[in-house]
Design a protein around this motif. Sequence first.
Motif, mmCIF file in Angstrom:
data_model
loop_
_atom_site.group_PDB
_atom_site.id
_atom_site.type_symbol
_atom_site.label_atom_id
_atom_site.label_comp_id
_atom_site.label_asym_id
_atom_site.label_seq_id
_atom_site.Cartn_x
_atom_site.Cartn_y
_atom_site.Cartn_z
ATOM 1 N N LEU A 1 0.710 -1.210 0.116
ATOM 2 C CA LEU A 1 -0.149 0.102 0.140
ATOM 3 C C LEU A 1 0.875 1.075 -0.097
ATOM 4 C CD1 LEU A 1 -2.780 1.235 0.343
ATOM 5 C CD2 LEU A 1 -2.551 0.932 2.875
ATOM 6 N N MET A 2 1.709 1.261 0.820
ATOM 7 C CA MET A 2 2.788 2.322 1.094
ATOM 8 C C MET A 2 3.416 2.717 -0.397
ATOM 9 S SD MET A 2 3.986 2.222 4.849
ATOM 10 C CE MET A 2 5.476 3.097 4.339
ATOM 11 N N LEU A 3 4.013 1.858 -0.805
ATOM 12 C CA LEU A 3 4.820 1.838 -2.157
ATOM 13 C C LEU A 3 3.881 2.449 -3.181
ATOM 14 C CD1 LEU A 3 7.401 1.688 -3.586
ATOM 15 C CD2 LEU A 3 6.717 -0.688 -4.327
ATOM 16 N N LEU A 4 2.683 1.684 -3.177
ATOM 17 C CA LEU A 4 1.827 2.178 -4.486
ATOM 18 C C LEU A 4 1.428 3.566 -4.220
ATOM 19 C CD1 LEU A 4 0.795 0.388 -6.760
ATOM 20 C CD2 LEU A 4 -1.581 0.121 -5.318
ATOM 21 N N ARG A 5 0.948 3.941 -3.150
ATOM 22 C CA ARG A 5 0.703 5.442 -2.803
ATOM 23 C C ARG A 5 1.846 6.343 -3.212
ATOM 24 N NH1 ARG A 5 -2.119 5.389 2.110
ATOM 25 N NH2 ARG A 5 -4.087 5.462 1.089
ATOM 26 N N MET A 6 3.100 5.884 -2.625
ATOM 27 C CA MET A 6 4.171 6.908 -2.895
ATOM 28 C C MET A 6 4.420 6.974 -4.382
ATOM 29 S SD MET A 6 7.404 7.470 -3.087
ATOM 30 C CE MET A 6 8.127 6.098 -2.784
ATOM 31 N N LEU A 7 4.516 5.780 -5.218
ATOM 32 C CA LEU A 7 4.514 6.070 -6.654
ATOM 33 C C LEU A 7 3.459 6.850 -7.215
ATOM 34 C CD1 LEU A 7 5.785 2.151 -7.147
ATOM 35 C CD2 LEU A 7 7.238 4.246 -7.213
ATOM 36 N N PHE A 8 2.430 6.596 -6.862
ATOM 37 C CA PHE A 8 1.187 7.334 -7.389
ATOM 38 C C PHE A 8 1.313 8.824 -7.242
ATOM 39 C CE2 PHE A 8 -1.936 3.562 -7.863
ATOM 40 C CZ PHE A 8 -1.026 2.944 -8.676
ATOM 41 N N LYS A 9 1.543 9.143 -6.015
ATOM 42 C CA LYS A 9 1.905 10.750 -5.781
ATOM 43 C C LYS A 9 2.983 11.206 -6.628
ATOM 44 C CE LYS A 9 0.635 11.127 -1.005
ATOM 45 N NZ LYS A 9 1.177 11.262 0.571
ATOM 46 N N GLN A 10 4.133 10.469 -6.686
ATOM 47 C CA GLN A 10 5.128 10.819 -7.554
ATOM 48 C C GLN A 10 4.797 11.031 -8.977
ATOM 49 O OE1 GLN A 10 8.751 8.081 -8.143
ATOM 50 N NE2 GLN A 10 9.344 8.908 -6.136
ATOM 51 N N ALA A 11 3.985 10.214 -9.463
ATOM 52 C CA ALA A 11 3.474 10.278 -10.925
ATOM 53 C C ALA A 11 2.825 11.681 -11.073
ATOM 54 C CB ALA A 11 2.753 9.101 -11.397
ATOM 55 N N LEU A 12 1.689 11.896 -10.135
ATOM 56 C CA LEU A 12 1.040 13.108 -10.230
ATOM 57 C C LEU A 12 1.845 14.457 -10.165
ATOM 58 C CD1 LEU A 12 -2.055 11.984 -7.999
ATOM 59 C CD2 LEU A 12 -2.082 12.564 -10.473
ATOM 60 N N THR A 13 2.855 14.390 -9.060
ATOM 61 C CA THR A 13 3.522 15.460 -8.836
ATOM 62 C C THR A 13 4.633 15.831 -10.163
ATOM 63 O OG1 THR A 13 3.421 15.153 -6.594
ATOM 64 C CG2 THR A 13 4.987 16.766 -7.294
ATOM 65 N N GLY A 14 5.155 14.708 -10.200
ATOM 66 C CA GLY A 14 6.348 14.566 -11.496
ATOM 67 C C GLY A 14 7.483 14.667 -10.730
ATOM 68 N N LEU A 15 8.758 14.060 -11.169
ATOM 69 C CA LEU A 15 9.792 13.916 -10.717
ATOM 70 C C LEU A 15 10.843 15.106 -11.039
ATOM 71 C CD1 LEU A 15 10.409 10.362 -12.013
ATOM 72 C CD2 LEU A 15 9.884 10.896 -9.841
ATOM 73 N N ALA A 16 10.252 15.744 -11.937
ATOM 74 C CA ALA A 16 11.195 17.073 -12.224
ATOM 75 C C ALA A 16 10.631 18.191 -11.034
ATOM 76 C CB ALA A 16 11.061 17.484 -13.607
ATOM 77 N N PRO A 17 11.703 19.285 -10.984
ATOM 78 C CA PRO A 17 11.241 20.334 -10.018
ATOM 79 C C PRO A 17 10.386 21.099 -10.900
ATOM 80 C CG PRO A 17 13.690 20.172 -10.490
ATOM 81 C CD PRO A 17 13.058 19.262 -11.444
ATOM 82 N N GLY A 18 9.549 22.056 -9.911
ATOM 83 C CA GLY A 18 8.708 22.954 -10.498
ATOM 84 C C GLY A 18 8.660 23.105 -11.863
ATOM 85 N N PRO A 19 7.486 23.207 -12.593
ATOM 86 C CA PRO A 19 7.323 23.358 -13.842
ATOM 87 C C PRO A 19 7.402 24.766 -14.542
ATOM 88 C CG PRO A 19 5.069 23.500 -13.084
ATOM 89 C CD PRO A 19 5.969 23.441 -12.002
ATOM 90 N N SER A 20 7.675 24.463 -15.865
ATOM 91 C CA SER A 20 7.750 25.740 -16.665
ATOM 92 C C SER A 20 6.275 26.596 -16.555
ATOM 93 C CB SER A 20 7.819 25.562 -18.025
ATOM 94 O OG SER A 20 6.714 24.821 -18.705
ATOM 95 N N PRO A 21 6.160 27.775 -16.565
ATOM 96 C CA PRO A 21 5.207 28.684 -16.531
ATOM 97 C C PRO A 21 3.983 28.334 -17.188
ATOM 98 C CG PRO A 21 7.006 30.088 -16.323
ATOM 99 C CD PRO A 21 7.629 28.455 -16.688
ATOM 100 N N SER A 22 4.506 27.950 -18.497
ATOM 101 C CA SER A 22 3.196 27.821 -19.436
ATOM 102 C C SER A 22 2.229 26.878 -19.101
ATOM 103 C CB SER A 22 3.861 27.497 -20.824
ATOM 104 O OG SER A 22 4.440 26.218 -20.628
ATOM 105 N N GLN A 23 2.885 25.761 -18.350
ATOM 106 C CA GLN A 23 1.965 24.717 -18.016
ATOM 107 C C GLN A 23 0.723 25.055 -16.750
ATOM 108 O OE1 GLN A 23 4.952 22.016 -17.072
ATOM 109 N NE2 GLN A 23 4.320 20.398 -18.515
ATOM 110 N N GLN A 24 1.135 26.392 -16.353
ATOM 111 C CA GLN A 24 -0.004 26.718 -15.096
ATOM 112 C C GLN A 24 -1.217 26.775 -15.796
ATOM 113 O OE1 GLN A 24 0.735 26.771 -12.413
ATOM 114 N NE2 GLN A 24 2.570 27.746 -11.543
ATOM 115 N N LEU A 25 -1.413 27.294 -17.025
ATOM 116 C CA LEU A 25 -2.545 27.259 -17.809
ATOM 117 C C LEU A 25 -2.483 26.158 -18.906
ATOM 118 C CD1 LEU A 25 -3.568 30.902 -18.071
ATOM 119 C CD2 LEU A 25 -4.911 29.344 -16.761
#
Lengths: 214, 214
Positions: free
Chosen positions: A184-208
């Motif tokens: 359960l923990m691994l799964l949740r962790m990986l899913f969160k990672q997938a949603l957030t993304g592995l790279a740091p904060g995105p380029s501004p254009s992606q805000q919209l």
Amino acid sequence: MGGVREKKKRQTRKAILDAAITLFASKGYEKTSMEKLAKAAGIGKGTIYRYFHTKSEIFLAFCEEELDFLRQEISQKTDTHKPLLETLVDIFMTNFQYITRNNDFGRVYLRELVFPTKLTVDRTKEMDNRFIMFFIPFFEKAQKRGELRQDLELLFAIGHFYSLYLLTLSAWYSGKLLEEEDVLMLLRMLFKQALTGLAPGPSPSQQLPIANEH
Amino acid sequence: MGGVREKKKRQTRKAILDAAITLFASKGYEKTSMEKLAKAAGIGKGTIYRYFHTKSEIFLAFCEEELDFLRQEISQKTDTHKPLLETLVDIFMTNFQYITRNNDFGRVYLRELVFPTKLTVDRTKEMDNRFIMFFIPFFEKAQKRGELRQDLELLFAIGHFYSLYLLTLSAWYSGKLLEEEDVLMLLRMLFKQALTGLAPGPSPSQQLPIANEH
DNA sequence: GAATAAAAATGACCGCAGTCATTTTTTGTA
DNA sequence: TACAAAAAATGACTGCGGTCATTTTTATTC
């Protein structure tokens, strides 16, 4: 009239599957021989091969029905208004529990499903499709709620989570996860990672996400 | 002295693996019987089972050496200053090409590696570890360059990409990807998705990953 | 209903992975 | 070197998945 043959064939097919369910469940997959299976179904051994290519295909057919049923159950009890993350974790955990109820069954199933041979590829494609179709509504709603990027091809998003689920299963079968809680923990962790993304904060254009140019 | 026995055992092991390489390569995995393998190695059939648990374990041992070699090659030719995305795509594509050079070999290997049995789990764990270790330096550098979030556990980041690689392989074996180019495109797409994240733009706090509070 | 063709069922058979009681080789000891 | 104990090697044997030539059943035609 020609309906007799068809009817008999359906009966025989059913008999094979019924015998399979019984024997696989009581003796296990490996310990159930095709000869015994044939006997239990009241037919000759060779006849089975007129209905299924291989032993594992019988097993897949058996799983197909079971999983259909499982998905129905999940559909009913799943609240479509919960956040996608929780929904997915729930669904995949239920799947996990079911699949690994018998570890050996699960392995046979997964091996065949994930890396099929030419003999089983048609059946696994069908199973894949049903699996994906099942998820589509959840993802569509999540996308409408703004939990997923608008420019996302849903198929690939589903695949993304599915792939992380497979990794978790692999970790389980490799003995890296020993308790259901670890899964359960691994799964949740990986899913969160997938949603957030592995790279740091995105380029501004992606805000919209919806940025029509032209 | 007791060194004689050890030496002989190493020789025999080597003989088995050498014979395996030759026969698997010329006849294929399925068509190579343990009896022929034993003959080719100049030993009795039963002896093989004093060195390996199963036929597939021999295959894994064979792959292990090959993959070690492959990774060495990759290490040499890989430019560690390229962006992580490109590096990973390159590495995984090379792996893919190697593994699917013979489709049947690849399937046996993957089935055993991803969903091992008790008899092969030790070996696959070892292979997994090497695989992960190989990637660590690339990810460390990428993280230092700021291509990856600072709070990321590298192990899980590697696992994340690995899992997407597995999905791609699964798609290949399911006949959903027919050309190498399709594989490349899917892989790159999924990797981008993983880096960007599936959710829309993040909370502002993530713009500066290193945000010491307190 | 009889004759013929087509489809389906069958189990003896094949090759193979893995086992195990027996034989052969190596090691330790006097 | 002789001998006993331990380790290693062996191939006949077992049970199984899958095949295929033959037999049995069903459909079609007159």
